[in-house]
Design an enzyme around this catalytic site. Structure first.
Site, PDB file in Angstrom:
ATOM      1  N   HIS A   9      11.553   4.277 -14.265  1.00 51.47           N
ATOM      2  CA  HIS A   9      10.965   4.075 -15.387  1.00 51.47           C
ATOM      3  C   HIS A   9      11.095   5.017 -16.164  1.00 51.47           C
ATOM      4  O   HIS A   9      11.344   6.487 -15.783  1.00 51.47           O
ATOM      5  CB  HIS A   9       9.333   3.504 -15.601  1.00 51.47           C
ATOM      6  CG  HIS A   9       9.259   2.110 -14.974  1.00 51.47           C
ATOM      7  ND1 HIS A   9       9.023   1.814 -13.861  1.00 51.47           N
ATOM      8  CD2 HIS A   9       9.399   0.938 -15.752  1.00 51.47           C
ATOM      9  CE1 HIS A   9       8.644   0.416 -13.776  1.00 51.47           C
ATOM     10  NE2 HIS A   9       9.122  -0.266 -14.989  1.00 51.47           N
TER      11      HIS A   9
ATOM     12  N   HIS B 180       0.928  -1.197   0.137  1.00 49.21           N
ATOM     13  CA  HIS B 180      -0.077  -0.133   0.012  1.00 49.21           C
ATOM     14  C   HIS B 180       0.742   1.197   0.067  1.00 49.21           C
ATOM     15  O   HIS B 180       0.171   2.281  -0.098  1.00 49.21           O
ATOM     16  CB  HIS B 180      -1.019   0.129   1.095  1.00 49.21           C
ATOM     17  CG  HIS B 180      -0.240   0.427   2.601  1.00 49.21           C
ATOM     18  ND1 HIS B 180       0.740  -0.476   3.016  1.00 49.21           N
ATOM     19  CD2 HIS B 180      -0.253   1.556   3.303  1.00 49.21           C
ATOM     20  CE1 HIS B 180       1.003   0.084   4.027  1.00 49.21           C
ATOM     21  NE2 HIS B 180       0.610   1.278   4.425  1.00 49.21           N
TER      22      HIS B 180
ATOM     23  N   LYS C 226       6.687 -13.087 -12.464  1.00 47.88           N
ATOM     24  CA  LYS C 226       5.272 -12.628 -12.608  1.00 47.88           C
ATOM     25  C   LYS C 226       4.485 -13.445 -13.416  1.00 47.88           C
ATOM     26  O   LYS C 226       3.347 -13.985 -13.044  1.00 47.88           O
ATOM     27  CB  LYS C 226       5.312 -11.307 -13.544  1.00 47.88           C
ATOM     28  CG  LYS C 226       5.850 -10.199 -12.691  1.00 47.88           C
ATOM     29  CD  LYS C 226       4.728  -9.615 -11.658  1.00 47.88           C
ATOM     30  CE  LYS C 226       4.989  -8.582 -10.601  1.00 47.88           C
ATOM     31  NZ  LYS C 226       4.031  -8.263  -9.622  1.00 47.88           N
TER      32      LYS C 226
ATOM     33  N   SER D 217       2.207  -7.804 -15.244  1.00 48.64           N
ATOM     34  CA  SER D 217       3.110  -6.816 -16.018  1.00 48.64           C
ATOM     35  C   SER D 217       3.036  -6.985 -17.477  1.00 48.64           C
ATOM     36  O   SER D 217       2.810  -8.224 -17.931  1.00 48.64           O
ATOM     37  CB  SER D 217       4.342  -6.785 -15.626  1.00 48.64           C
ATOM     38  OG  SER D 217       5.186  -5.970 -16.764  1.00 48.64           O
ATOM     39  N   SER D 218       2.806  -6.141 -18.225  1.00 49.01           N
ATOM     40  CA  SER D 218       2.937  -6.410 -19.560  1.00 49.01           C
ATOM     41  C   SER D 218       4.109  -6.972 -20.272  1.00 49.01           C
ATOM     42  O   SER D 218       4.383  -7.427 -21.258  1.00 49.01           O
ATOM     43  CB  SER D 218       2.758  -5.101 -20.414  1.00 49.01           C
ATOM     44  OG  SER D 218       3.392  -3.968 -20.426  1.00 49.01           O
ATOM     45  N   CYS D 219       5.370  -6.934 -19.318  1.00 49.05           N
ATOM     46  CA  CYS D 219       6.503  -7.607 -19.973  1.00 49.05           C
ATOM     47  C   CYS D 219       6.592  -9.135 -19.932  1.00 49.05           C
ATOM     48  O   CYS D 219       7.586  -9.768 -20.034  1.00 49.05           O
ATOM     49  CB  CYS D 219       7.670  -6.855 -19.046  1.00 49.05           C
ATOM     50  SG  CYS D 219       7.942  -7.560 -17.324  1.00 49.05           S
TER      51      CYS D 219
ATOM     52  N   ASP E 133      17.507  -0.187 -25.538  1.00 52.41           N
ATOM     53  CA  ASP E 133      16.236   0.185 -26.038  1.00 52.41           C
ATOM     54  C   ASP E 133      15.127  -0.754 -25.324  1.00 52.41           C
ATOM     55  O   ASP E 133      14.007  -0.387 -25.128  1.00 52.41           O
ATOM     56  CB  ASP E 133      16.111   0.010 -27.509  1.00 52.41           C
ATOM     57  CG  ASP E 133      16.068   1.102 -28.273  1.00 52.41           C
ATOM     58  OD1 ASP E 133      16.410   2.340 -27.477  1.00 52.41           O
ATOM     59  OD2 ASP E 133      16.405   1.237 -29.369  1.00 52.41           O
TER      60      ASP E 133
ATOM     61  N   ARG F   2       5.842   2.405 -26.294  1.00 58.12           N
ATOM     62  CA  ARG F   2       5.425   2.166 -24.832  1.00 58.12           C
ATOM     63  C   ARG F   2       3.867   2.732 -25.085  1.00 58.12           C
ATOM     64  O   ARG F   2       3.689   4.011 -25.512  1.00 58.12           O
ATOM     65  CB  ARG F   2       5.994   2.590 -23.649  1.00 58.12           C
ATOM     66  CG  ARG F   2       7.525   2.167 -23.650  1.00 58.12           C
ATOM     67  CD  ARG F   2       7.345   0.710 -23.550  1.00 58.12           C
ATOM     68  NE  ARG F   2       8.848   0.024 -23.396  1.00 58.12           N
ATOM     69  CZ  ARG F   2       9.619  -0.500 -24.287  1.00 58.12           C
ATOM     70  NH1 ARG F   2       8.957  -0.637 -25.477  1.00 58.12           N
ATOM     71  NH2 ARG F   2      10.821  -0.943 -24.025  1.00 58.12           N
TER      72      ARG F   2
ATOM     73  N   TYR G  82      12.214 -10.779 -13.691  1.00 55.00           N
ATOM     74  CA  TYR G  82      11.140 -10.070 -13.443  1.00 55.00           C
ATOM     75  C   TYR G  82       9.814 -10.789 -13.956  1.00 55.00           C
ATOM     76  O   TYR G  82       8.858 -11.037 -13.606  1.00 55.00           O
ATOM     77  CB  TYR G  82      11.122  -8.598 -13.666  1.00 55.00           C
ATOM     78  CG  TYR G  82       9.818  -7.996 -13.263  1.00 55.00           C
ATOM     79  CD1 TYR G  82       9.500  -7.742 -11.791  1.00 55.00           C
ATOM     80  CD2 TYR G  82       8.937  -7.531 -14.008  1.00 55.00           C
ATOM     81  CE1 TYR G  82       8.380  -6.856 -11.600  1.00 55.00           C
ATOM     82  CE2 TYR G  82       7.697  -6.718 -13.791  1.00 55.00           C
ATOM     83  CZ  TYR G  82       7.526  -6.324 -12.657  1.00 55.00           C
ATOM     84  OH  TYR G  82       6.261  -5.794 -12.045  1.00 55.00           O
TER      85      TYR G  82
END
Ligand code: GDP
Length: 310
Positions: A180, A12, A141, A108-110, A270, A210, A137
């Site tokens: 980020h 939190h 996930k 996450s989108s990764c 990149d 992105r 990571y």
């Protein structure tokens, strides 16, 4: 989720967790269980077990994670896989043991393959190799998703997993080494403007694309899914719109009224060429983001200037 429901928001104090708490409070939820990482280290199994046995929350938002930008992910590879595996395994297992009614895990989108077709549909998970800079990571996930799905299959737990796109907003990490791109550029341009620096250094070539979602929109989506989504399949949360890093830098330069030069530091990676989520599933359920990129950047700039985050 009735207004008296006992809700544990893990993480939190982070950008996502604090936005979820703000949203819950704004909607009249008062029975929130919160612990900082100093009070409860989620990597410690025995401590997490004691906590769940004592508190017995009914709902869990699992927003606790070790997170960071491209350089942090690539540098602290062991911490990114270990901490995340431990946090999610402990929380998900104890949620099952103590009969939590519903848990929302944030991925996450990764997690998607580096060269996934764009926009990225949920079913592209595990169809190709991952982006190397954040593979530890992403693997953690992906394990978190599989935990939720396996506990649903074997034990019937209503554990759902949502995949947010790149997030930004108040509470973000503005440390230039670990952040980020969005908070980094907001800080770099505001500082360069204040100091009158002749140029700002932006990493990579500027060609990667992105998608960015304002964190209060994400929090609203999390509550929406907690109320309306009960499926095993993962679900994307994003805007469905992306920009190149070059366009993002130009936008932030403009919004900060910085008049110097932008220099591209191509010694920095990149990462994935493009990361745009297909959000047709969440749109079909009736949720859509509200904050435009421009408004979100302005609000985040205001937050940074007000808080003077170190
Ligand atoms: P990613 O989405 O996992 O690649 O994470 P980031 O948000 O860290 O980086 C996104 C893109 O922005 C990458 O192509 C970076 O090279 C680029 N970028 C440009 N300038 C910066 C910067 O100052 N910090 C970060 N973190 N990324 C930057």
């Amino acid at each position: 989720m009735d207004k008296q429901a006992k809700i544990y928001v893990a993480g939190h104090l982070g950008m996502v967790g604090s936005a979820i708490v703000r949203r819950l409070q704004a909607e009249g939820y008062t029975n929130l269980v919160l612990r900082s990482s100093k009070e409860l280290d989620l990597r410690e199994q025995a401590a997490v077990r004691r906590f769940f046995e004592q508190e017995r929350p009914e709902y869990v938002f699992l927003a606790a994670a070790k997170v960071g930008g491209i350089l942090a992910n690539n540098t602290y590879r062991a911490e990114f896989i270990y901490d995340n595996l431990m946090i999610q395994s402990n929380v998900i297992h104890e949620a099952y043991r103590t009969g939590v009614q519903k848990l929302l895990f944030l991925g996450s989108s990764c997690i998607y393959p580096k060269f996934a077709p764009q926009p990225i549909k949920e079913e592209y998970l595990l169809t190709g190799a991952l982006e190397p800079t954040n593979e530890p990571y992403a693997v953690a996930k992906i394990a978190g998703i599989k935990l939720c799905q396996a506990y649903r299959d074997q034990y019937g737990c209503n554990f759902i997993a949502a995949m947010p796109t790149n997030l930004y907003g108040p509470g973000d990490n503005f440390d230039l080494q670990t952040s980020h791109v969005m908070p980094a550029l907001i800080r770099k341009f505001l500082e360069a403007k204040a100091k009158g620096s002749p140029s700002v250094s932006v990493w990579g070539t500027g060609s990667p694309r992105r998608e960015f979602l304002y964190v209060d929109d994400l929090a609203e989506a999390c509550l929406f899914l907690m109320r309306h989504y009960n499926e095993k399949e993962i679900i994307n949360i994003g805007t469905g719109e992306d920009v190149s890093i070059k366009e993002l830098a130009a936008m932030i330069k403009d919004l900060t009224s910085y008049e110097g030069l932008v220099e591209w530091d191509t010694s920095k990676p990149d990462g994935t060429p493009r990361k745009l989520l297909d959000v047709s599933r969440i749109h079909a359920l009736g949720w859509k983001h509200k904050t435009s990129l421009k408004d979100g950047i302005k609000k985040t700039m205001e937050y940074y200037l007000k808080e003077q985050v170190a």
